[in-house]
Design an enzyme around this catalytic site. Structure first.
Site, PDB file in Angstrom:
ATOM      1  N   ASN A   1      38.976  24.073  32.103  1.00 47.35           N
ATOM      2  CA  ASN A   1      39.535  25.171  32.897  1.00 47.35           C
ATOM      3  C   ASN A   1      39.174  25.060  34.373  1.00 47.35           C
ATOM      4  O   ASN A   1      39.479  25.964  35.156  1.00 47.35           O
ATOM      5  CB  ASN A   1      39.088  26.532  32.351  1.00 47.35           C
ATOM      6  CG  ASN A   1      40.037  27.048  31.285  1.00 47.35           C
ATOM      7  OD1 ASN A   1      41.136  26.526  31.106  1.00 47.35           O
ATOM      8  ND2 ASN A   1      39.612  28.074  30.555  1.00 47.35           N
TER       9      ASN A   1
ATOM     10  N   HIS B   1      35.386  34.911  35.591  1.00 50.66           N
ATOM     11  CA  HIS B   1      36.442  34.084  35.022  1.00 50.66           C
ATOM     12  C   HIS B   1      36.540  34.370  33.529  1.00 50.66           C
ATOM     13  O   HIS B   1      37.626  34.527  32.976  1.00 50.66           O
ATOM     14  CB  HIS B   1      36.159  32.597  35.276  1.00 50.66           C
ATOM     15  CG  HIS B   1      37.207  31.690  34.725  1.00 50.66           C
ATOM     16  ND1 HIS B   1      37.322  31.404  33.381  1.00 50.66           N
ATOM     17  CD2 HIS B   1      38.212  31.004  35.336  1.00 50.66           C
ATOM     18  CE1 HIS B   1      38.334  30.590  33.185  1.00 50.66           C
ATOM     19  NE2 HIS B   1      38.895  30.327  34.357  1.00 50.66           N
ATOM     20  N   GLY B   2      35.400  34.395  32.864  1.00 49.92           N
ATOM     21  CA  GLY B   2      35.359  34.758  31.456  1.00 49.92           C
ATOM     22  C   GLY B   2      35.495  33.614  30.485  1.00 49.92           C
ATOM     23  O   GLY B   2      35.211  33.774  29.292  1.00 49.92           O
ATOM     24  N   ASP B   3      35.905  32.434  30.954  1.00 51.96           N
ATOM     25  CA  ASP B   3      36.082  31.294  30.043  1.00 51.96           C
ATOM     26  C   ASP B   3      35.939  29.982  30.818  1.00 51.96           C
ATOM     27  O   ASP B   3      36.790  29.102  30.729  1.00 51.96           O
ATOM     28  CB  ASP B   3      37.451  31.373  29.367  1.00 51.96           C
ATOM     29  CG  ASP B   3      37.603  30.392  28.205  1.00 51.96           C
ATOM     30  OD1 ASP B   3      36.568  30.002  27.619  1.00 51.96           O
ATOM     31  OD2 ASP B   3      38.746  30.023  27.884  1.00 51.96           O
ATOM     32  N   VAL B   4      34.855  29.864  31.560  1.00 53.21           N
ATOM     33  CA  VAL B   4      34.631  28.635  32.342  1.00 53.21           C
ATOM     34  C   VAL B   4      34.189  27.523  31.400  1.00 53.21           C
ATOM     35  O   VAL B   4      33.147  27.616  30.763  1.00 53.21           O
ATOM     36  CB  VAL B   4      33.562  28.853  33.429  1.00 53.21           C
ATOM     37  CG1 VAL B   4      33.327  27.540  34.180  1.00 53.21           C
ATOM     38  CG2 VAL B   4      33.987  29.942  34.395  1.00 53.21           C
TER      39      VAL B   4
END
Length: 266
Positions: free
Chosen positions: A165, A158-161
Protein backbone atom coordinates in the site's frame (compact mmCIF):
# COMPACT_ATOMS: atom_id res chain seq x y z
CA UNK A 1 -19.39 -0.10 -14.78
CA UNK A 2 -16.36 1.85 -16.10
CA UNK A 3 -17.96 3.17 -19.29
CA UNK A 4 -19.82 6.21 -17.88
CA UNK A 5 -16.61 7.56 -16.36
CA UNK A 6 -14.48 6.75 -19.40
CA UNK A 7 -16.79 9.00 -21.36
CA UNK A 8 -17.37 11.70 -18.73
CA UNK A 9 -13.71 12.14 -17.85
CA UNK A 10 -12.31 11.43 -21.34
CA UNK A 11 -10.27 8.41 -20.26
CA UNK A 12 -8.51 5.82 -22.42
CA UNK A 13 -8.24 2.24 -21.07
CA UNK A 14 -4.59 1.32 -20.50
CA UNK A 15 -4.66 -2.22 -19.14
CA UNK A 16 -6.81 -5.07 -17.89
CA UNK A 17 -9.43 -4.55 -15.15
CA UNK A 18 -8.51 -5.51 -11.58
CA UNK A 19 -11.15 -6.80 -9.16
CA UNK A 20 -10.69 -6.81 -5.38
CA UNK A 21 -13.18 -7.62 -2.59
CA UNK A 22 -13.93 -3.92 -2.12
CA UNK A 23 -13.55 -2.31 -5.53
CA UNK A 24 -13.11 -2.62 -9.29
CA UNK A 25 -10.16 -0.89 -10.94
CA UNK A 26 -9.09 -0.07 -14.47
CA UNK A 27 -5.72 1.37 -15.55
CA UNK A 28 -6.39 4.36 -17.81
CA UNK A 29 -4.76 7.43 -19.36
CA UNK A 30 -6.02 10.84 -18.29
CA UNK A 31 -4.73 13.86 -20.24
CA UNK A 32 -1.91 11.58 -21.34
CA UNK A 33 -1.02 10.68 -17.74
CA UNK A 34 -1.16 7.17 -16.24
CA UNK A 35 -4.11 6.96 -13.86
CA UNK A 36 -6.29 4.39 -12.12
CA UNK A 37 -10.08 4.44 -12.24
CA UNK A 38 -11.48 2.89 -9.08
CA UNK A 39 -15.14 2.06 -8.44
CA UNK A 40 -15.78 1.39 -4.75
CA UNK A 41 -18.18 -1.39 -3.77
CA UNK A 42 -18.12 -1.17 0.01
CA UNK A 43 -18.49 1.63 2.54
CA UNK A 44 -14.88 1.46 3.71
CA UNK A 45 -13.54 2.03 0.21
CA UNK A 46 -15.97 4.93 -0.30
CA UNK A 47 -14.80 6.73 2.86
CA UNK A 48 -11.21 5.92 1.91
CA UNK A 49 -11.73 8.06 -1.19
CA UNK A 50 -12.57 11.02 1.05
CA UNK A 51 -9.35 10.46 3.00
CA UNK A 52 -7.36 10.36 -0.25
CA UNK A 53 -8.87 13.70 -1.28
CA UNK A 54 -8.14 15.19 2.14
CA UNK A 55 -4.47 14.22 1.91
CA UNK A 56 -4.23 16.35 -1.24
CA UNK A 57 -1.49 14.29 -2.88
CA UNK A 58 0.96 14.84 0.01
CA UNK A 59 2.28 11.41 0.99
CA UNK A 60 -0.51 9.80 -1.06
CA UNK A 61 -1.48 9.42 -4.70
CA UNK A 62 -3.15 12.48 -6.21
CA UNK A 63 -6.90 12.42 -6.77
CA UNK A 64 -7.75 13.72 -10.25
CA UNK A 65 -11.52 13.20 -10.11
CA UNK A 66 -14.04 11.97 -7.55
CA UNK A 67 -17.74 11.48 -8.03
CA UNK A 68 -20.01 9.15 -6.09
CA UNK A 69 -18.37 5.71 -5.93
CA UNK A 70 -15.78 6.56 -8.62
CA UNK A 71 -12.27 7.78 -7.94
CA UNK A 72 -9.63 8.68 -10.54
CA UNK A 73 -6.14 8.43 -9.05
CA UNK A 74 -2.57 9.05 -10.05
CA UNK A 75 -1.10 5.62 -10.97
CA UNK A 76 2.21 4.26 -9.69
CA UNK A 77 4.58 3.43 -12.53
CA UNK A 78 7.93 3.26 -10.73
CA UNK A 79 9.85 -0.04 -10.86
CA UNK A 80 10.63 -0.48 -7.15
CA UNK A 81 8.60 -2.53 -4.66
CA UNK A 82 8.75 -2.47 -0.87
CA UNK A 83 7.83 -6.12 -0.53
CA UNK A 84 10.54 -7.10 -3.01
CA UNK A 85 13.04 -4.93 -1.14
CA UNK A 86 12.04 -6.56 2.15
CA UNK A 87 12.66 -10.02 0.69
CA UNK A 88 15.90 -9.18 -1.12
CA UNK A 89 18.11 -7.80 1.63
CA UNK A 90 16.73 -4.26 1.89
CA UNK A 91 14.20 -4.77 4.68
CA UNK A 92 15.60 -1.87 6.73
CA UNK A 93 15.33 0.53 3.80
CA UNK A 94 11.80 -0.64 3.00
CA UNK A 95 10.73 0.04 6.58
CA UNK A 96 12.36 3.48 6.61
CA UNK A 97 10.62 4.42 3.35
CA UNK A 98 7.25 3.32 4.75
CA UNK A 99 7.86 5.25 7.98
CA UNK A 100 8.73 8.42 6.05
CA UNK A 101 5.53 8.05 4.02
CA UNK A 102 3.45 7.56 7.17
CA UNK A 103 4.94 10.73 8.66
CA UNK A 104 3.85 12.71 5.58
CA UNK A 105 0.33 11.31 5.86
CA UNK A 106 0.14 12.28 9.54
CA UNK A 107 1.18 15.89 8.94
CA UNK A 108 -1.55 18.49 9.68
CA UNK A 109 -3.81 19.65 6.86
CA UNK A 110 -5.64 23.00 6.71
CA UNK A 111 -9.03 21.50 5.82
CA UNK A 112 -11.26 19.72 8.37
CA UNK A 113 -10.87 15.95 8.26
CA UNK A 114 -13.72 13.80 6.92
CA UNK A 115 -15.94 12.00 9.43
CA UNK A 116 -14.03 8.89 10.54
CA UNK A 117 -14.28 5.91 12.89
CA UNK A 118 -12.50 6.21 16.23
CA UNK A 119 -9.70 3.80 17.02
CA UNK A 120 -11.73 2.56 20.02
CA UNK A 121 -14.52 1.44 17.65
CA UNK A 122 -11.95 0.03 15.23
CA UNK A 123 -10.81 -2.48 17.90
CA UNK A 124 -14.31 -3.88 18.56
CA UNK A 125 -13.55 -7.31 17.00
CA UNK A 126 -10.78 -8.00 19.53
CA UNK A 127 -12.88 -7.92 22.70
CA UNK A 128 -15.13 -10.98 22.13
CA UNK A 129 -12.21 -13.14 20.93
CA UNK A 130 -10.21 -12.14 24.02
CA UNK A 131 -13.12 -13.13 26.29
CA UNK A 132 -13.57 -16.50 24.55
CA UNK A 133 -9.96 -17.52 24.13
CA UNK A 134 -8.10 -15.72 26.90
CA UNK A 135 -4.33 -16.23 26.92
CA UNK A 136 -2.38 -14.12 24.48
CA UNK A 137 -5.59 -12.65 23.00
CA UNK A 138 -6.51 -11.39 26.47
CA UNK A 139 -3.02 -9.95 26.92
CA UNK A 140 -3.27 -8.15 23.57
CA UNK A 141 -6.71 -6.83 24.51
CA UNK A 142 -5.44 -5.57 27.87
CA UNK A 143 -2.61 -3.66 26.21
CA UNK A 144 -5.00 -2.34 23.56
CA UNK A 145 -7.37 -0.97 26.21
CA UNK A 146 -4.46 0.77 27.96
CA UNK A 147 -3.26 2.32 24.70
CA UNK A 148 -6.74 3.40 23.66
CA UNK A 149 -7.28 5.01 27.04
CA UNK A 150 -4.09 7.07 26.82
CA UNK A 151 -3.87 8.09 23.16
CA UNK A 152 -1.52 10.88 22.13
CA UNK A 153 -0.69 12.49 18.81
CA UNK A 154 -4.14 11.71 17.44
CA UNK A 155 -4.17 11.93 13.62
CA UNK A 156 -6.07 10.74 10.58
CA UNK A 157 -4.65 7.24 10.17
CA UNK A 158 -4.05 5.29 7.01
CA UNK A 159 -5.31 2.23 8.85
CA UNK A 160 -3.69 -0.40 6.61
CA UNK A 161 -0.05 0.48 6.01
CA UNK A 162 1.75 -2.49 4.53
CA UNK A 163 4.36 -3.16 1.87
CA UNK A 164 1.89 -3.14 -1.02
CA UNK A 165 0.00 0.00 0.00
CA UNK A 166 3.08 2.22 -0.31
CA UNK A 167 4.11 2.35 -3.97
CA UNK A 168 6.86 3.78 -6.16
CA UNK A 169 5.50 6.81 -8.05
CA UNK A 170 8.77 7.61 -9.82
CA UNK A 171 9.68 11.30 -9.59
CA UNK A 172 6.93 11.85 -7.00
CA UNK A 173 8.56 9.34 -4.68
CA UNK A 174 6.86 6.77 -2.46
CA UNK A 175 3.14 7.37 -1.90
CA UNK A 176 0.29 5.60 -0.15
CA UNK A 177 -2.95 4.20 -1.56
CA UNK A 178 -6.04 2.45 -0.13
CA UNK A 179 -6.56 4.05 3.29
CA UNK A 180 -9.26 2.91 5.70
CA UNK A 181 -11.49 5.32 7.66
CA UNK A 182 -10.03 5.66 11.15
CA UNK A 183 -8.63 8.35 13.43
CA UNK A 184 -6.47 7.82 16.50
CA UNK A 185 -2.97 7.53 17.98
CA UNK A 186 -0.32 7.65 15.26
CA UNK A 187 1.43 4.60 16.74
CA UNK A 188 -1.22 2.33 15.27
CA UNK A 189 -0.07 2.96 11.69
CA UNK A 190 3.43 1.58 12.27
CA UNK A 191 2.44 -1.82 13.67
CA UNK A 192 1.43 -3.52 10.41
CA UNK A 193 4.92 -3.10 8.97
CA UNK A 194 6.01 -5.69 11.53
CA UNK A 195 2.84 -7.83 11.40
CA UNK A 196 2.14 -7.95 7.62
CA UNK A 197 1.18 -11.63 7.03
CA UNK A 198 1.83 -11.25 3.29
CA UNK A 199 5.54 -11.07 4.11
CA UNK A 200 6.85 -14.63 4.62
CA UNK A 201 9.65 -13.47 6.95
CA UNK A 202 7.27 -11.72 9.36
CA UNK A 203 7.42 -14.37 12.11
CA UNK A 204 11.19 -14.79 12.11
CA UNK A 205 12.52 -13.66 15.54
CA UNK A 206 15.65 -12.04 14.10
CA UNK A 207 13.65 -10.09 11.52
CA UNK A 208 11.16 -9.04 14.18
CA UNK A 209 13.86 -7.77 16.56
CA UNK A 210 15.67 -5.87 13.81
CA UNK A 211 12.55 -4.21 12.39
CA UNK A 212 11.36 -3.16 15.85
CA UNK A 213 14.69 -1.38 16.24
CA UNK A 214 14.54 0.23 12.77
CA UNK A 215 10.89 1.31 12.97
CA UNK A 216 11.09 2.52 16.57
CA UNK A 217 13.89 4.87 15.54
CA UNK A 218 12.42 5.95 12.17
CA UNK A 219 8.98 6.63 13.63
CA UNK A 220 10.18 8.32 16.82
CA UNK A 221 7.81 6.11 18.83
CA UNK A 222 10.46 4.39 20.89
CA UNK A 223 10.80 0.64 21.39
CA UNK A 224 8.28 0.01 24.18
CA UNK A 225 5.47 2.09 22.68
CA UNK A 226 5.94 0.43 19.29
CA UNK A 227 5.98 -3.06 20.83
CA UNK A 228 2.75 -2.33 22.69
CA UNK A 229 1.04 -1.21 19.48
CA UNK A 230 2.36 -4.30 17.69
CA UNK A 231 0.94 -6.58 20.39
CA UNK A 232 -2.43 -4.81 20.31
CA UNK A 233 -2.60 -4.69 16.52
CA UNK A 234 -1.53 -8.32 16.06
CA UNK A 235 -4.36 -9.43 18.34
CA UNK A 236 -6.87 -7.32 16.42
CA UNK A 237 -5.63 -8.53 13.03
CA UNK A 238 -5.82 -12.15 14.20
CA UNK A 239 -9.39 -11.55 15.37
CA UNK A 240 -10.29 -10.19 11.92
CA UNK A 241 -8.76 -13.24 10.23
CA UNK A 242 -10.73 -15.56 12.53
CA UNK A 243 -13.92 -13.71 11.55
CA UNK A 244 -13.01 -14.46 7.92
CA UNK A 245 -12.26 -18.12 8.65
CA UNK A 246 -8.54 -17.72 7.92
CA UNK A 247 -6.92 -19.56 10.83
CA UNK A 248 -3.49 -19.72 9.15
CA UNK A 249 -3.15 -15.94 8.86
CA UNK A 250 -4.52 -15.53 12.39
CA UNK A 251 -1.81 -17.86 13.67
CA UNK A 252 0.86 -15.78 11.86
CA UNK A 253 -0.39 -12.68 13.67
CA UNK A 254 -0.43 -14.45 17.02
CA UNK A 255 3.16 -15.60 16.52
CA UNK A 256 4.08 -11.94 16.03
CA UNK A 257 2.01 -11.05 19.13
CA UNK A 258 3.99 -13.62 21.10
CA UNK A 259 7.28 -12.10 19.94
CA UNK A 260 6.05 -8.65 21.01
CA UNK A 261 4.89 -9.91 24.42
CA UNK A 262 8.21 -11.66 25.02
CA UNK A 263 10.17 -8.57 24.01
CA UNK A 264 8.11 -6.42 26.42
CA UNK A 265 8.86 -8.86 29.27
CA UNK A 266 12.62 -8.57 28.82
Amino acid sequence: MFEPYLTKWTLQPDGAPIHTPGSDLLPVRFDGLPAMLKIARDSEEKVGALVMRWWGGEGAARVYRHEGDALLLERATGPASLIRMALEGEDDQASRIACATIARLHAPRPAPAPELVTLEAWFRSLWPVARRQGGLFAEAAGVARELLGSQREVVVLHGDVHHENVLDFGERGWLAIDPKRVIGDRGYDYANLICNPELPTVTQPARFARQVEVIAEASGLGRERLLRWVLAYAGLSAAWFLEDGDAESAESDMRVARLAAEALDR
